[in-house]
Design a protein around this motif. Structure first.
Motif, PDB file in Angstrom:
ATOM      1  N   MET A 198      24.716  38.505  37.191  1.00  0.00           N
ATOM      2  CA  MET A 198      25.129  37.118  37.023  1.00  0.00           C
ATOM      3  C   MET A 198      25.612  36.559  38.355  1.00  0.00           C
ATOM      4  O   MET A 198      26.162  37.293  39.189  1.00  0.00           O
ATOM      5  N   PHE A 199      25.393  35.281  38.569  1.00  0.00           N
ATOM      6  CA  PHE A 199      26.054  34.543  39.637  1.00  0.00           C
ATOM      7  C   PHE A 199      27.166  33.742  38.971  1.00  0.00           C
ATOM      8  O   PHE A 199      26.905  32.902  38.113  1.00  0.00           O
ATOM      9  N   ASP A 200      28.400  34.008  39.360  1.00  0.00           N
ATOM     10  CA  ASP A 200      29.532  33.358  38.713  1.00  0.00           C
ATOM     11  C   ASP A 200      30.433  32.715  39.759  1.00  0.00           C
ATOM     12  O   ASP A 200      30.377  33.051  40.951  1.00  0.00           O
ATOM     13  N   GLY A 201      31.276  31.810  39.308  1.00  0.00           N
ATOM     14  CA  GLY A 201      32.262  31.221  40.189  1.00  0.00           C
ATOM     15  C   GLY A 201      33.316  32.256  40.545  1.00  0.00           C
ATOM     16  O   GLY A 201      33.767  33.031  39.693  1.00  0.00           O
ATOM     17  N   LEU A 202      33.713  32.277  41.796  1.00  0.00           N
ATOM     18  CA  LEU A 202      34.686  33.267  42.247  1.00  0.00           C
ATOM     19  C   LEU A 202      36.023  33.118  41.528  1.00  0.00           C
ATOM     20  O   LEU A 202      36.710  34.110  41.262  1.00  0.00           O
ATOM     21  N   ALA A 203      36.387  31.878  41.183  1.00  0.00           N
ATOM     22  CA  ALA A 203      37.671  31.645  40.527  1.00  0.00           C
ATOM     23  C   ALA A 203      37.756  32.353  39.177  1.00  0.00           C
ATOM     24  O   ALA A 203      38.832  32.795  38.770  1.00  0.00           O
ATOM     25  N   THR A 204      36.621  32.480  38.484  1.00  0.00           N
ATOM     26  CA  THR A 204      36.634  33.154  37.182  1.00  0.00           C
ATOM     27  C   THR A 204      36.305  34.641  37.292  1.00  0.00           C
ATOM     28  O   THR A 204      36.773  35.445  36.489  1.00  0.00           O
ATOM     29  N   ALA A 205      35.527  35.018  38.303  1.00  0.00           N
ATOM     30  CA  ALA A 205      35.091  36.417  38.414  1.00  0.00           C
ATOM     31  C   ALA A 205      36.050  37.288  39.209  1.00  0.00           C
ATOM     32  O   ALA A 205      36.052  38.519  39.047  1.00  0.00           O
ATOM     33  N   GLY A 264      42.305  31.427  42.723  1.00  0.00           N
ATOM     34  CA  GLY A 264      41.008  31.894  43.219  1.00  0.00           C
ATOM     35  C   GLY A 264      40.183  30.861  43.942  1.00  0.00           C
ATOM     36  O   GLY A 264      39.006  31.086  44.235  1.00  0.00           O
ATOM     37  N   PHE A 265      40.789  29.718  44.267  1.00  0.00           N
ATOM     38  CA  PHE A 265      40.063  28.677  44.992  1.00  0.00           C
ATOM     39  C   PHE A 265      40.271  28.809  46.490  1.00  0.00           C
ATOM     40  O   PHE A 265      41.281  29.349  46.953  1.00  0.00           O
ATOM     41  N   ASP A 266      39.320  28.279  47.252  1.00  0.00           N
ATOM     42  CA  ASP A 266      39.530  28.012  48.658  1.00  0.00           C
ATOM     43  C   ASP A 266      40.013  26.571  48.747  1.00  0.00           C
ATOM     44  O   ASP A 266      39.748  25.756  47.855  1.00  0.00           O
ATOM     45  N   SER A 324      34.582  35.006  51.706  1.00  0.00           N
ATOM     46  CA  SER A 324      35.733  34.421  51.028  1.00  0.00           C
ATOM     47  C   SER A 324      37.000  35.173  51.404  1.00  0.00           C
ATOM     48  O   SER A 324      37.009  36.407  51.496  1.00  0.00           O
ATOM     49  N   GLN A 325      38.079  34.423  51.594  1.00  0.00           N
ATOM     50  CA  GLN A 325      39.359  35.061  51.878  1.00  0.00           C
ATOM     51  C   GLN A 325      39.848  35.880  50.688  1.00  0.00           C
ATOM     52  O   GLN A 325      40.698  36.757  50.838  1.00  0.00           O
ATOM     53  N   HIS A 326      39.307  35.604  49.497  1.00  0.00           N
ATOM     54  CA  HIS A 326      39.709  36.344  48.308  1.00  0.00           C
ATOM     55  C   HIS A 326      38.990  37.689  48.192  1.00  0.00           C
ATOM     56  O   HIS A 326      39.486  38.605  47.539  1.00  0.00           O
TER      57      HIS A 326
END
Length: 326
Positions: free
Chosen positions: A203-210, A290-292, A230-232
């Motif tokens: 899956m390609f998912d949003g980083l904020a949820t994954a 989880g956002f930039d 990503s810094q996360h």
């Protein structure tokens, strides 16, 4: 009678007067501010809206009322914003895919390039390619080799047809010569659950949820679909680093207004919202989710970025003949 104040007292009074004047200086309207959100309470856009609304109220000295208007791919919310007086008292917190992706696969009663004006991006959400725990690969090269060794057997999930989650899988199919089948879901959580449970491998998912699932080891991360790491997830390479520069998808969450709002007002809203978003407690909460961070573009630059993303997605939809029932 004339009163004479000492210099220290005079400075204190002047500072107090300036402090009281600051909210009025940041306000672009003398009315309560209505912030429309095209999603139900508790969703990603709603969370960002409420984080920012509290601080924006402090900055402007006006109450900021968050109003959830979910449905019709965001069209209900956009139409409510457009129907309001163009005096800047009604703004909308939205994710960019409402404007750049959904109109290509769902009929909407608004033109995202003519009926709205982007104001500022408060946060950005990168995409990440993830896999079930049992996928026998550690990077994109390994995934590609595994899919090719299992022709016609590998599916990828998305959080809806016609979204970047769908686009990314189709582009990887094309660029790597794969035959993965698309399985759409109604949002990220149900799709992510299928990947965690190994019912669907990729899956390609949003980083904020994954992100939390990745750090907990419940899914694997193969690559970040953005221009830089990503810094996360600093140890996860980008897909561009692994040979797929076309896989560059990141949505912004930010403020838009109706096209009829004067440019001078748009610039004032941009300044006030960026100031609110820059407050340490707001930045910390956005990063923690989880956002930039955004807020580094003018309203004019946002408009150019919106058009570029819209046109790029139009090309993807045409190339892959993507329709809502796929």
């Amino acid at each position: 009678m004339t009163f004479h104040f000492s210099t220290p007292l005079r400075r204190t009074l002047c500072a107090a007067a300036l402090t009281l004047a600051l909210p009025a200086a940041m306000a672009w309207t003398d009315k309560p501010i209505r912030m429309i959100v095209p999603a139900p309470a508790g969703g990603t856009m709603d969370v960002v809206a409420r984080i920012v609304a509290d601080q924006l109220s402090v900055e402007t000295g006006q109450p900021v009322v968050v109003e959830n208007r979910a449905g019709a791919g965001g069209a209900i919310a956009v139409q409510a914003m457009i129907a309001a007086p163009a005096d800047g008292s009604t703004i909308m917190m939205t994710a960019s895919n409402i404007l750049t992706e959904i109109p290509h696969v769902m009929k909407t009663a608004f033109d995202p390039l003519k009926d709205v004006k982007p104001v500022t991006a408060i946060a950005r959400a990168s995409m990440v390619m993830i896999g079930a725990p049992n996928v026998p690969a550690k990077d994109v090269k390994g995934v590609v080799a595994w899919v090719k060794a299992n022709p016609g057997k590998v599916n990828f999930a998305s959080y809806s047809t016609g979204t970047s989650s769908h686009y990314a899988g189709m582009i990887l199919n094309q660029k790597a010569g794969l035959d993965m089948q698309h399985v759409p879901f109604a949002g990220s959580p149900p799709a992510l659950a299928q990947v965690m449970g190994s019912q669907i491998p990729l899956m390609f998912d949003g980083l904020a949820t994954a992100r939390n699932m990745i750090t907990a080891g419940k899914v694997q991360a193969f690559g970040v679909a953005s221009k830089k790491r990503s810094q996360h997830l600093p140890n996860v390479p980008t897909l561009a680093e692994q040979g797929y520069p076309e896989l560059d998808f990141s949505n912004w969450v930010g403020i838009i207004v109706a096209a009829g709002v004067p440019t001078a007002l748009v610039e004032k809203i941009n300044t006030a919202v960026d100031k609110a978003a820059a407050a340490p407690k707001v930045r910390d909460r956005l990063l923690g989710a989880g956002f930039d961070l955004g807020g580094d573009e003018t309203a004019e630059q946002m408009a150019k970025s919106l058009r570029a993303d819209f046109e790029r997605n139009a090309g993807i939809v045409k190339t892959f003949d993507i329709k809502i029932n796929q």
